[in-house]
Design a protein around this motif. Structure first.
Motif, PDB file in Angstrom:
ATOM      1  N   ARG A 319       0.818  -1.213   0.000  1.00  0.00           N
ATOM      2  CA  ARG A 319       0.000   0.000   0.000  1.00  0.00           C
ATOM      3  C   ARG A 319       0.848   1.257   0.000  1.00  0.00           C
ATOM      4  O   ARG A 319       0.479   2.263  -0.581  1.00  0.00           O
ATOM      5  N   VAL A 320       1.979   1.206   0.696  1.00  0.00           N
ATOM      6  CA  VAL A 320       2.822   2.389   0.854  1.00  0.00           C
ATOM      7  C   VAL A 320       3.869   2.425  -0.250  1.00  0.00           C
ATOM      8  O   VAL A 320       4.429   1.392  -0.628  1.00  0.00           O
ATOM      9  N   ASP A 321       4.098   3.602  -0.772  1.00  0.00           N
ATOM     10  CA  ASP A 321       5.136   3.763  -1.796  1.00  0.00           C
ATOM     11  C   ASP A 321       5.847   5.092  -1.560  1.00  0.00           C
ATOM     12  O   ASP A 321       5.469   6.120  -2.092  1.00  0.00           O
ATOM     13  N   ILE A 322       6.872   5.052  -0.716  1.00  0.00           N
ATOM     14  CA  ILE A 322       7.668   6.234  -0.397  1.00  0.00           C
ATOM     15  C   ILE A 322       9.030   6.057  -1.023  1.00  0.00           C
ATOM     16  O   ILE A 322       9.762   5.143  -0.675  1.00  0.00           O
ATOM     17  N   ARG A 323       9.381   6.932  -1.944  1.00  0.00           N
ATOM     18  CA  ARG A 323      10.676   6.820  -2.619  1.00  0.00           C
ATOM     19  C   ARG A 323      11.106   8.188  -3.126  1.00  0.00           C
ATOM     20  O   ARG A 323      10.370   9.159  -3.043  1.00  0.00           O
ATOM     21  N   GLY A 324      12.327   8.258  -3.647  1.00  0.00           N
ATOM     22  CA  GLY A 324      12.827   9.502  -4.217  1.00  0.00           C
ATOM     23  C   GLY A 324      12.937  10.591  -3.169  1.00  0.00           C
ATOM     24  O   GLY A 324      13.424  10.385  -2.049  1.00  0.00           O
ATOM     25  N   TRP A 325      12.473  11.785  -3.533  1.00  0.00           N
ATOM     26  CA  TRP A 325      12.558  12.933  -2.620  1.00  0.00           C
ATOM     27  C   TRP A 325      11.708  12.724  -1.383  1.00  0.00           C
ATOM     28  O   TRP A 325      12.047  13.207  -0.301  1.00  0.00           O
ATOM     29  N   ASN A 326      10.587  12.024  -1.518  1.00  0.00           N
ATOM     30  CA  ASN A 326       9.758  11.752  -0.347  1.00  0.00           C
ATOM     31  C   ASN A 326      10.514  10.911   0.677  1.00  0.00           C
ATOM     32  O   ASN A 326      10.349  11.086   1.887  1.00  0.00           O
ATOM     33  N   LEU A 327      11.329   9.999   0.191  1.00  0.00           N
ATOM     34  CA  LEU A 327      12.138   9.183   1.094  1.00  0.00           C
ATOM     35  C   LEU A 327      13.176  10.046   1.812  1.00  0.00           C
ATOM     36  O   LEU A 327      13.363   9.925   3.030  1.00  0.00           O
ATOM     37  N   LEU A 328      13.840  10.917   1.055  1.00  0.00           N
ATOM     38  CA  LEU A 328      14.898  11.741   1.630  1.00  0.00           C
ATOM     39  C   LEU A 328      14.355  12.768   2.623  1.00  0.00           C
ATOM     40  O   LEU A 328      15.098  13.281   3.460  1.00  0.00           O
ATOM     41  N   LYS A 329      13.064  13.090   2.535  1.00  0.00           N
ATOM     42  CA  LYS A 329      12.456  14.025   3.478  1.00  0.00           C
ATOM     43  C   LYS A 329      11.882  13.321   4.706  1.00  0.00           C
ATOM     44  O   LYS A 329      11.360  13.976   5.604  1.00  0.00           O
ATOM     45  N   ASN A 330      12.000  12.000   4.742  1.00  0.00           N
ATOM     46  CA  ASN A 330      11.426  11.207   5.822  1.00  0.00           C
ATOM     47  C   ASN A 330      12.439  11.038   6.956  1.00  0.00           C
ATOM     48  O   ASN A 330      13.534  10.522   6.747  1.00  0.00           O
ATOM     49  N   VAL A 331      12.063  11.453   8.164  1.00  0.00           N
ATOM     50  CA  VAL A 331      12.972  11.387   9.311  1.00  0.00           C
ATOM     51  C   VAL A 331      13.321   9.945   9.649  1.00  0.00           C
ATOM     52  O   VAL A 331      14.464   9.632  10.014  1.00  0.00           O
ATOM     53  N   ASP A 332      12.353   9.038   9.525  1.00  0.00           N
ATOM     54  CA  ASP A 332      12.601   7.643   9.852  1.00  0.00           C
ATOM     55  C   ASP A 332      13.674   7.030   8.953  1.00  0.00           C
ATOM     56  O   ASP A 332      14.440   6.179   9.382  1.00  0.00           O
ATOM     57  N   PHE A 333      13.710   7.480   7.703  1.00  0.00           N
ATOM     58  CA  PHE A 333      14.742   6.981   6.791  1.00  0.00           C
ATOM     59  C   PHE A 333      16.134   7.350   7.299  1.00  0.00           C
ATOM     60  O   PHE A 333      17.053   6.531   7.286  1.00  0.00           O
ATOM     61  N   TRP A 334      16.298   8.575   7.753  1.00  0.00           N
ATOM     62  CA  TRP A 334      17.620   9.014   8.199  1.00  0.00           C
ATOM     63  C   TRP A 334      18.031   8.333   9.495  1.00  0.00           C
ATOM     64  O   TRP A 334      19.228   8.122   9.743  1.00  0.00           O
ATOM     65  N   GLN A 335      17.073   7.974  10.316  1.00  0.00           N
ATOM     66  CA  GLN A 335      17.397   7.183  11.510  1.00  0.00           C
ATOM     67  C   GLN A 335      17.949   5.816  11.113  1.00  0.00           C
ATOM     68  O   GLN A 335      18.975   5.363  11.645  1.00  0.00           O
ATOM     69  N   LEU A 336      17.275   5.164  10.174  1.00  0.00           N
ATOM     70  CA  LEU A 336      17.751   3.870   9.697  1.00  0.00           C
ATOM     71  C   LEU A 336      19.072   4.003   8.948  1.00  0.00           C
ATOM     72  O   LEU A 336      19.947   3.132   9.027  1.00  0.00           O
ATOM     73  N   PHE A 337      19.224   5.098   8.212  1.00  0.00           N
ATOM     74  CA  PHE A 337      20.460   5.361   7.476  1.00  0.00           C
ATOM     75  C   PHE A 337      21.647   5.440   8.439  1.00  0.00           C
ATOM     76  O   PHE A 337      22.726   4.891   8.173  1.00  0.00           O
ATOM     77  N   ALA A 338      21.450   6.120   9.563  1.00  0.00           N
ATOM     78  CA  ALA A 338      22.524   6.264  10.548  1.00  0.00           C
ATOM     79  C   ALA A 338      22.896   4.920  11.169  1.00  0.00           C
ATOM     80  O   ALA A 338      24.081   4.611  11.338  1.00  0.00           O
ATOM     81  N   ILE A 339      21.886   4.116  11.505  1.00  0.00           N
ATOM     82  CA  ILE A 339      22.156   2.804  12.097  1.00  0.00           C
ATOM     83  C   ILE A 339      22.912   1.918  11.114  1.00  0.00           C
ATOM     84  O   ILE A 339      23.900   1.260  11.469  1.00  0.00           O
ATOM     85  N   MET A 340      22.455   1.891   9.872  1.00  0.00           N
ATOM     86  CA  MET A 340      23.129   1.091   8.852  1.00  0.00           C
ATOM     87  C   MET A 340      24.581   1.541   8.675  1.00  0.00           C
ATOM     88  O   MET A 340      25.508   0.723   8.591  1.00  0.00           O
ATOM     89  N   GLY A 341      24.798   2.848   8.627  1.00  0.00           N
ATOM     90  CA  GLY A 341      26.147   3.364   8.419  1.00  0.00           C
ATOM     91  C   GLY A 341      27.085   2.986   9.545  1.00  0.00           C
ATOM     92  O   GLY A 341      28.205   2.507   9.299  1.00  0.00           O
ATOM     93  N   ILE A 342      26.642   3.171  10.769  1.00  0.00           N
ATOM     94  CA  ILE A 342      27.507   2.880  11.917  1.00  0.00           C
ATOM     95  C   ILE A 342      27.856   1.397  11.984  1.00  0.00           C
ATOM     96  O   ILE A 342      29.033   1.013  12.056  1.00  0.00           O
ATOM     97  N   LEU A 343      26.833   0.545  11.962  1.00  0.00           N
ATOM     98  CA  LEU A 343      27.065  -0.889  12.171  1.00  0.00           C
ATOM     99  C   LEU A 343      27.743  -1.552  10.974  1.00  0.00           C
ATOM    100  O   LEU A 343      28.613  -2.407  11.146  1.00  0.00           O
ATOM    101  N   SER A 344      27.371  -1.179   9.766  1.00  0.00           N
ATOM    102  CA  SER A 344      28.003  -1.798   8.595  1.00  0.00           C
ATOM    103  C   SER A 344      29.465  -1.395   8.473  1.00  0.00           C
ATOM    104  O   SER A 344      30.314  -2.195   8.075  1.00  0.00           O
ATOM    105  N   GLY A 345      29.776  -0.140   8.837  1.00  0.00           N
ATOM    106  CA  GLY A 345      31.170   0.297   8.802  1.00  0.00           C
ATOM    107  C   GLY A 345      32.034  -0.498   9.766  1.00  0.00           C
ATOM    108  O   GLY A 345      33.181  -0.857   9.452  1.00  0.00           O
TER     109      GLY A 345
END
Length: 556
Positions: A319-345
């Motif tokens: 049902r949900v389709d968040i992508r592109g600029w809508n994704l980059l404006k989403n706070v939850d995306f940046w939270q997940l982005f930070a977790i992925m960056g820290i742990l994967s590094g």
């Protein structure tokens, strides 16, 4: 039933093909098995060797966005074919450079970049295929290609140790031929076979039916109450979805946006309905590879036809389709982005350097160790890492489904587990001085890395939708590019600072654990930061869910 059985078998075959393809895509993680000898043969510094390894990571992670868009629009099969070619070609210059003992770092880095890009393309296609073929068991379905990706290093290290022990040149040739052959073979069996939706054509003019079969848009609060729990990516102001309601006559307004609707969608037609109209125009076994990858417009075959969603479309990820600029404006995306960056590094630093860890400890522990024995020890730890990654990916994929369906908890708890396991790995790296115990470092590192990557695609699909999964996954995998560069280059600087240059130009560190200890102090602190971030996401997710449920009760 006969058709359904054939489609089910075809899905199973496609899943096996996706797993085999993924098994050939994770060869960047076997870098530590041949990198130390490669650097010695070409007289490279630790930092130069890190640059070549990082180029492979760059190809794997930095190109995720364009690769994801390519897979979402063109389907998985073209990406698989290109990936096979790039992997096969990428390892050839590396093999020739080792055999000749010469090669420029920029050229070798470009070749390494091609191997990462090839693996990225084929792997994205295999995961997307598995997610689409099994929408109700997505965590389990994607766990197998994800786990096979983690097992890739073990598979190739094992084959090399059996047939080419202590021969890095032959190992590189195996990587070139083996990856191409496996992915090219899987290409012929990989197919997207989406589940057929039960849609019914209902003429508006039919007596008694026109009033009860029209679509009604509910408020966001109503929608939340019926579809809770929400994961990251959902907010109180998110656009609601059209639902079937027999008690209302009002239809969708042409001016209202629809979640999951593509820019080319027709006004007033739900995005999920468009997918269904397109996909059900063909038999399931004849479904086009891109028909369920994107929301597409499709005119109804009958005038006045109304499409009713099936249970598949009621799943949040559809049902949900968040992508592109809508994704980059989403706070939850940046939270997940930070977790992925820290742990994967953190994980990539050990994955790229476990061979250097083993070399430093063994040369300090046994002054007379020969190169062939050292290579076998390095391959052993690469195998342990790979098996740990395999186990972590499988456990987190299946376990996250258990958390959601049985415990009714968030999948993000798997990220908390990954943070704790990574912390154990860093502590072991700081205290282990006996090379016989180095397996704890490689084992915990692989397990944590597997937990991280095993659950993240499912989190992304539930948070931002399945239709843009590949390109959204491409955005999230940009984070390891940043963090792995920082951690790996720091490791190289620490190792170079403790190394001496011998008369023949080779570099040697004889300080044992001190060769790399400072690097693991930094990553241990990063583990704590990743743990706090994961717990914050869980708390934020629970708070948003309680807020939405409170609003729904207030309306009632």
């Amino acid at each position: 039933m006969a058709v359904e059985d054939r489609v089910h078998k075809a899905r199973m075959v496609s899943s096996v093909a996706a797993t085999v393809i993924s098994l050939a895509c994770g060869t960047n993680y076997v870098y530590s098995a041949w990198a130390p000898q490669f650097a010695d043969k070409l007289h490279l510094s630790a930092t130069e060797s890190e640059v070549i390894g990082l180029a492979g990571n760059l190809g794997m992670y930095s190109m995720g966005v364009p690769v994801g868009m390519f897979v979402d629009t063109r389907g998985p099969r073209p990406a698989v074919l290109v990936g096979a070619i790039l992997l096969g070609l990428g390892y050839v210059p590396l093999e020739r450079a080792y055999n000749t003992g010469s090669g420029s770092v920029p050229w070798l880095s470009f070749a390494s970049f091609l191997t990462g890009l090839g693996g990225c393309m084929a792997f994205a296609a295999s995961v997307k295929t598995s997610a689409l073929n099994w929408p109700h068991h997505r965590g389990t379905a994607t766990a197998f290609p994800l786990a096979a990706f983690g097992l890739s290093a073990f598979f190739f290290a094992l084959v090399s140790s059996i047939f080419f022990p202590g021969k890095p040149g032959k190992f590189l040739l195996l990587l070139s031929v083996g990856t191409f052959a496996m992915i090219f073979t899987g290409f012929f069996f990989l197919r997207v076979l989406p589940h057929s939706s039960v849609y019914h054509a209902v003429p508006v003019g039919e007596s008694g039916m026109g009033d009860s079969r029209e679509l009604h848009r509910t408020g966001s609060q109503q929608s939340t109450a019926s579809q809770a729990p929400y994961g990251p990516g959902t907010s109180s102001g998110e656009t609601s979805i059209p639902t079937f309601n027999p008690d209302h006559r009002n239809t969708l307004s042409p001016s209202e946006p629809v979640v999951g609707e593509s820019p080319s969608s027709k006004p007033g037609q739900p995005a999920a309905a468009k997918d269904a109209a397109h996909s059900t125009s063909k038999a399931p076994e004849e479904a086009d590879e891109t028909c369920s990858l994107l929301s597409q417009s499709s005119a109804s075959s009958l005038p006045g036809e109304v499409l009713v969603q099936s249970s598949v479309d009621l799943d949040r990820s559809h049902r949900v389709d968040i992508r592109g600029w809508n994704l980059l404006k989403n706070v939850d995306f940046w939270q997940l982005f930070a977790i992925m960056g820290i742990l994967s590094g953190i994980g990539l630093m050990t994955i790229n350097n476990i061979g250097n860890d083993a070399s430093a400890l063994w040369k300090y522990y046994d002054k007379n160790i020969d190169d062939k024995t050292l290579v076998l020890h390095q391959q052993l730890h690469v195998s342990i890492l790979s098996i740990g990654s395999f186990a972590g990916r499988l456990l987190s994929g299946v376990g996250s489904d258990f958390l959601v369906k049985v415990v009714h908890a968030s999948r993000v708890w798997c990220l908390v587990i990954a943070s704790v396991v990574f912390s154990l790995a860093q502590i072991c790296a700081l205290v282990v001085v006996n090379p016989h115990l180095l397996g704890f470092v490689s084992g915990f590192s692989g397990l944590g890395y597997g937990f991280l990557f095993g659950v993240f695609p499912s989190i992304m699909a539930e948070s931002f939708g399945i239709h843009g999964l590949s390109q959204n996954w491409g955005f999230i995998t940009l984070s390891p590019v940043i963090s792995s560069n920082i951690f790996n280059l720091f490791y190289g600087l620490v190792l170079d600072a403790h190394s001496i240059i011998e008369k023949d130009g080779m570099r040697r560190c004889e300080d044992g654990i001190e060769c790399y200890r400072a690097a693991y102090v930094v990553t241990l602190a990063a583990c704590g930061l990743g743990l706090v971030a994961a717990l914050w996401v869980i708390w934020h997710q629970a708070r948003e869910r309680r807020r939405e449920m409170g609003k729904a009760r207030a309306l009632d």
